[in-house]
Design a protein around this motif. Sequence first.
Motif, PDB file in Angstrom:
ATOM      1  N   ARG A   9       1.275  -1.553   0.059  1.00 10.40           N
ATOM      2  CA  ARG A   9       0.333   0.049  -0.278  1.00 10.40           C
ATOM      3  C   ARG A   9       0.580   1.077   0.095  1.00 10.40           C
ATOM      4  N   VAL A  10       1.143   1.462  -0.692  1.00  8.92           N
ATOM      5  CA  VAL A  10       1.269   3.254  -1.340  1.00  8.92           C
ATOM      6  C   VAL A  10       0.700   4.753  -1.388  1.00  8.92           C
ATOM      7  N   LEU A  11       1.422   5.820  -1.396  1.00  8.81           N
ATOM      8  CA  LEU A  11       1.383   6.957  -1.648  1.00  8.81           C
ATOM      9  C   LEU A  11       0.324   6.635  -3.369  1.00  8.81           C
ATOM     10  N   ASP A  12      -0.915   7.159  -3.563  1.00 12.31           N
ATOM     11  CA  ASP A  12      -1.000   6.733  -5.006  1.00 12.31           C
ATOM     12  C   ASP A  12      -0.090   8.535  -6.245  1.00 12.31           C
ATOM     13  N   TYR A  13      -0.065   6.832  -7.027  1.00  8.55           N
ATOM     14  CA  TYR A  13       0.758   8.073  -8.198  1.00  8.55           C
ATOM     15  C   TYR A  13       0.557   9.485  -8.553  1.00  8.55           C
ATOM     16  N   ASN A  14      -0.805   9.419  -8.345  1.00  9.16           N
ATOM     17  CA  ASN A  14      -0.942  11.003  -9.270  1.00  9.16           C
ATOM     18  C   ASN A  14      -1.627  12.071  -7.779  1.00  9.16           C
ATOM     19  N   VAL A  15      -0.817  11.436  -7.221  1.00  9.36           N
ATOM     20  CA  VAL A  15      -0.245  12.298  -5.651  1.00  9.36           C
ATOM     21  C   VAL A  15       1.008  13.231  -5.631  1.00  9.36           C
ATOM     22  N   LYS A  16       0.550  14.500  -5.577  1.00 10.13           N
ATOM     23  CA  LYS A  16       1.810  15.301  -5.144  1.00 10.13           C
ATOM     24  C   LYS A  16       2.005  15.257  -3.725  1.00 10.13           C
ATOM     25  N   MET A  33      -4.469   6.948  -1.110  1.00 10.09           N
ATOM     26  CA  MET A  33      -3.587   5.848  -1.176  1.00 10.09           C
ATOM     27  C   MET A  33      -4.101   4.270  -2.142  1.00 10.09           C
ATOM     28  N   SER A  34      -2.824   3.630  -2.694  1.00  7.27           N
ATOM     29  CA  SER A  34      -3.073   2.834  -3.972  1.00  7.27           C
ATOM     30  C   SER A  34      -2.515   1.478  -3.875  1.00  7.27           C
ATOM     31  N   MET A  35      -2.315   0.532  -4.622  1.00 11.53           N
ATOM     32  CA  MET A  35      -1.689  -0.597  -4.909  1.00 11.53           C
ATOM     33  C   MET A  35      -0.760   0.234  -5.386  1.00 11.53           C
ATOM     34  N   ASN A  36       1.298  -0.056  -5.310  1.00 13.95           N
ATOM     35  CA  ASN A  36       1.685   0.051  -5.611  1.00 13.95           C
ATOM     36  C   ASN A  36       2.104  -1.022  -7.048  1.00 13.95           C
ATOM     37  N   PRO A  37       2.181  -0.028  -8.115  1.00 11.28           N
ATOM     38  CA  PRO A  37       1.792   0.303  -9.907  1.00 11.28           C
ATOM     39  C   PRO A  37       2.299  -1.178 -10.204  1.00 11.28           C
ATOM     40  N   CYS A  68      -4.040  -1.783   4.864  1.00 13.84           N
ATOM     41  CA  CYS A  68      -3.475  -2.565   3.569  1.00 13.84           C
ATOM     42  C   CYS A  68      -4.278  -3.644   3.630  1.00 13.84           C
ATOM     43  N   GLN A  69      -5.856  -4.033   4.027  1.00 17.99           N
ATOM     44  CA  GLN A  69      -6.720  -4.925   3.949  1.00 17.99           C
ATOM     45  C   GLN A  69      -7.109  -3.978   2.604  1.00 17.99           C
ATOM     46  N   GLU A  70      -7.115  -3.175   2.161  1.00 20.11           N
ATOM     47  CA  GLU A  70      -7.886  -2.674   1.288  1.00 20.11           C
ATOM     48  C   GLU A  70      -7.113  -2.632   0.107  1.00 20.11           C
ATOM     49  N   THR A  71      -5.763  -3.622   0.525  1.00 17.46           N
ATOM     50  CA  THR A  71      -5.331  -3.107  -1.289  1.00 17.46           C
ATOM     51  C   THR A  71      -5.125  -5.070  -1.278  1.00 17.46           C
ATOM     52  N   LEU A  72      -5.427  -5.742  -0.219  1.00 16.09           N
ATOM     53  CA  LEU A  72      -5.643  -6.819  -0.508  1.00 16.09           C
ATOM     54  C   LEU A  72      -6.917  -7.383  -1.002  1.00 16.09           C
ATOM     55  N   ARG A  73      -8.528  -6.867  -1.005  1.00 19.72           N
ATOM     56  CA  ARG A  73      -8.678  -7.155  -1.819  1.00 19.72           C
ATOM     57  C   ARG A  73      -8.725  -6.544  -2.543  1.00 19.72           C
TER      58      ARG A  73
END
Length: 249
Positions: A9-16, A33-37, A68-73
């Motif tokens: 789980r990382v900072l979304d790539y679109n976020v400054k 936050m989102s899954m690492n691309p 991180c459960q969100e990322t796993l889902r």
Amino acid sequence: MKILVSVKRVLDYNVKVRVSPDGRGVDLVNVKMSMNPFDEIAVEEAVRLKEAGIATDVIAVSCGTSKCQETLRTALAIGADRAILVESDVELQPLAVAKLLKALVEKEQPQIVFCGKQAIDDDANQTGQMLAALMGWPQATFASKVFVKDNTATVTREVDGGLETLELRLPAVITTDLRLNEPRYVTLPNIMKAKKKPLETIAPETLGVDVTPRLETLAVAEPSKRTAGIRVADVKQLIDKLKNEAKVI
């Protein structure tokens, strides 16, 4: 064949990215936050191998806080069969994550471990290589093409001079690059199905791993702003400024 995929789980790539008020890290308050691309590509590749009839079980693993459960889902919605969260509020550094993955690999006995080549938050590019070293397994990093047959994986990887093809005897660790595939769009029905898939939560202590950080971040600062360029009249003036002002020659 069983495949284990690590996701972060990382900072979304679109976020400054902004430095936190205390200057010790990145500000994560109220940001997306989102899954690492690169990990998303790893999950997609594992699911494709399952759809091709090569793999039978895809396990998504994440190490971190309960969020991180969100990322796993998301990984389950892409097509993973089940998920494992190693829950810890401690800052998990690459070596600690590699040791946690090693413990899970020994428990689950997968034939392939997929990792993203690096996480976009720390750009460490270490976890996959450390895991392979700890397991004594062959590894292929920066994979742009993966072909699995019987007990062998043929991996095309991107290197500075072009492409390199490796043949690995399974079990092995493979880290994924951007050009390996394009992750599928996660549909609402699959998101709903993912809620019913099993997600196991365990503690690092259960795996017998000490995750105490070995490195301390003393300060984080934004890069200094670049000054405007200038025009020079001729090559002589350019060389003079490079030598006497910029002091690069």
